[in-house]
Design a protein around this motif. Structure first.
Motif, PDB file in Angstrom:
ATOM      1  N   ASP A 128      -5.521  11.365   1.501  1.00  0.00           N
ATOM      2  CA  ASP A 128      -6.448  11.014   2.572  1.00  0.00           C
ATOM      3  C   ASP A 128      -7.155   9.695   2.268  1.00  0.00           C
ATOM      4  OD1 ASP A 128      -7.861  11.462   4.998  1.00  0.00           O
ATOM      5  OD2 ASP A 128      -9.575  12.210   3.864  1.00  0.00           O
ATOM      6  N   VAL A 129      -7.505   9.484   1.003  1.00  0.00           N
ATOM      7  CA  VAL A 129      -8.147   8.227   0.603  1.00  0.00           C
ATOM      8  C   VAL A 129      -7.239   7.038   0.904  1.00  0.00           C
ATOM      9  CG1 VAL A 129      -8.889   6.866  -1.398  1.00  0.00           C
ATOM     10  CG2 VAL A 129      -9.704   9.205  -1.114  1.00  0.00           C
ATOM     11  N   TYR A 130      -5.938   7.218   0.680  1.00  0.00           N
ATOM     12  CA  TYR A 130      -5.000   6.122   0.928  1.00  0.00           C
ATOM     13  C   TYR A 130      -5.039   5.649   2.374  1.00  0.00           C
ATOM     14  CZ  TYR A 130      -2.779   7.463  -3.510  1.00  0.00           C
ATOM     15  OH  TYR A 130      -2.520   7.770  -4.802  1.00  0.00           O
ATOM     16  N   THR A 131      -5.330   6.563   3.299  1.00  0.00           N
ATOM     17  CA  THR A 131      -5.323   6.188   4.713  1.00  0.00           C
ATOM     18  C   THR A 131      -6.419   5.180   5.032  1.00  0.00           C
ATOM     19  OG1 THR A 131      -6.806   7.972   5.461  1.00  0.00           O
ATOM     20  CG2 THR A 131      -4.449   8.485   5.285  1.00  0.00           C
ATOM     21  N   ARG A 132      -7.412   5.094   4.161  1.00  0.00           N
ATOM     22  CA  ARG A 132      -8.498   4.121   4.357  1.00  0.00           C
ATOM     23  C   ARG A 132      -8.269   2.848   3.546  1.00  0.00           C
ATOM     24  NH1 ARG A 132     -10.936   9.151   4.271  1.00  0.00           N
ATOM     25  NH2 ARG A 132     -11.588   9.058   2.083  1.00  0.00           N
ATOM     26  N   LYS A 133      -7.062   2.712   2.994  1.00  0.00           N
ATOM     27  CA  LYS A 133      -6.720   1.535   2.203  1.00  0.00           C
ATOM     28  C   LYS A 133      -5.421   0.939   2.744  1.00  0.00           C
ATOM     29  CE  LYS A 133      -9.011   2.997  -2.056  1.00  0.00           C
ATOM     30  NZ  LYS A 133      -8.877   3.169  -3.533  1.00  0.00           N
ATOM     31  N   PRO A 134      -5.502   0.203   3.851  1.00  0.00           N
ATOM     32  CA  PRO A 134      -4.276  -0.338   4.461  1.00  0.00           C
ATOM     33  C   PRO A 134      -3.486  -1.238   3.518  1.00  0.00           C
ATOM     34  CG  PRO A 134      -6.252  -1.310   5.438  1.00  0.00           C
ATOM     35  CD  PRO A 134      -6.714  -0.149   4.614  1.00  0.00           C
TER      36      PRO A 134
END
Length: 239
Positions: free
Chosen positions: A158-164
């Motif tokens: 989920d954190v990755y989704t905020r790191k384009p």
């Protein structure tokens, strides 16, 4: 190798390989593990039928169902990982490596618990047998750790989704990852990223898993399996 994450991944994969070797030497045990995994996947499908039917959460629920539950054989993927942990640690960002470390630890713990439960099961498995084996094996702390590791993997994705930028890096690494024998890992990470991004926030999804799995474990540890198994398997998702 001196990298702590790489060493931890190798240790977890060695534990998984040990469980596979035990099953390869005992066809009856292997058959019981397969039945167990199939039943566990069916249980997940029943318990999360509302999330599987919800367009927002269906992709992530299927991702968990396919990647973390059920009888799918990950032997080839694990063998690839074991051979290429060094390039994995070098190629992928530290956050991705940490996700793989958590996933491999979850994988090892789940395989160990499955083997122990399968040793307590008859040839023809019923849900009541499952409850009885769960109670015989026990290990409430290990079951809670299993839940928490599952949640950690989900929260990292989920954190990755905020790191384009990280998603862009993953796309750029398809070629190098494939050349290094990491195509399966690359596919897992991209699938996880895309399904979690499609939710536009995973908190409800992950909280639902935490509450339901903890309630499920508590219910299995309590009471007479003959009185409990029917309700446990016939119930649909909690309200």
């Amino acid at each position: 190798m001196n990298d702590p994450a790489g060493l931890a991944i190798l240790d977890s994969l060695a534990r998984v390989a040990h469980e596979r070797a035990l099953r390869a030497a005992d066809p009856l045990l292997a058959a019981c593990v397969l039945q167990l995994k199939t039943l566990q996947q069916d249980r997940f499908r029943r318990a999360y039928d509302d999330l599987l039917a919800n367009p927002r959460y269906a992709g992530a629920a299927r991702f968990f169902l396919d990647e973390l539950y059920g009888p799918r054989d990950f032997a080839q993927r694990d063998a690839q990982f074991q051979r290429i942990v060094r390039p994995l640690v070098k190629l992928f960002p530290a956050e991705v490596v940490d996700t793989v470390r958590q996933l491999s630890e979850l994988h090892a713990l789940s395989e160990q618990l499955d083997t122990r439960m399968a040793r307590e099961l008859p040839t023809q498995l019923t849900p009541a047998d499952y409850v009885r084996a769960w109670q015989t094996v026990g290990e409430p702390a290990a079951r809670e750790k299993q839940i928490q590791l599952t949640l950690r993997v989900g929260r990292l994705l989920d954190v990755y989704t905020r790191k384009p930028l990280l998603r862009g890096m993953l796309r750029m690494m398809r070629g190098p990852a494939s050349a290094a024998g990491l195509a399966d890992l690359q596919g897992f990470l991209e699938c996880g990223f895309d399904t979690f991004r499609a939710m536009h926030g995973a908190e409800h999804f992950l909280t639902s898993i935490e509450h339901r799995e903890q309630a499920w474990a508590a219910c299995l540890f309590a009471g007479d399996p003959e009185q409990r198994f029917a309700a446990l398997w016939q119930q649909s998702a909690p309200a």
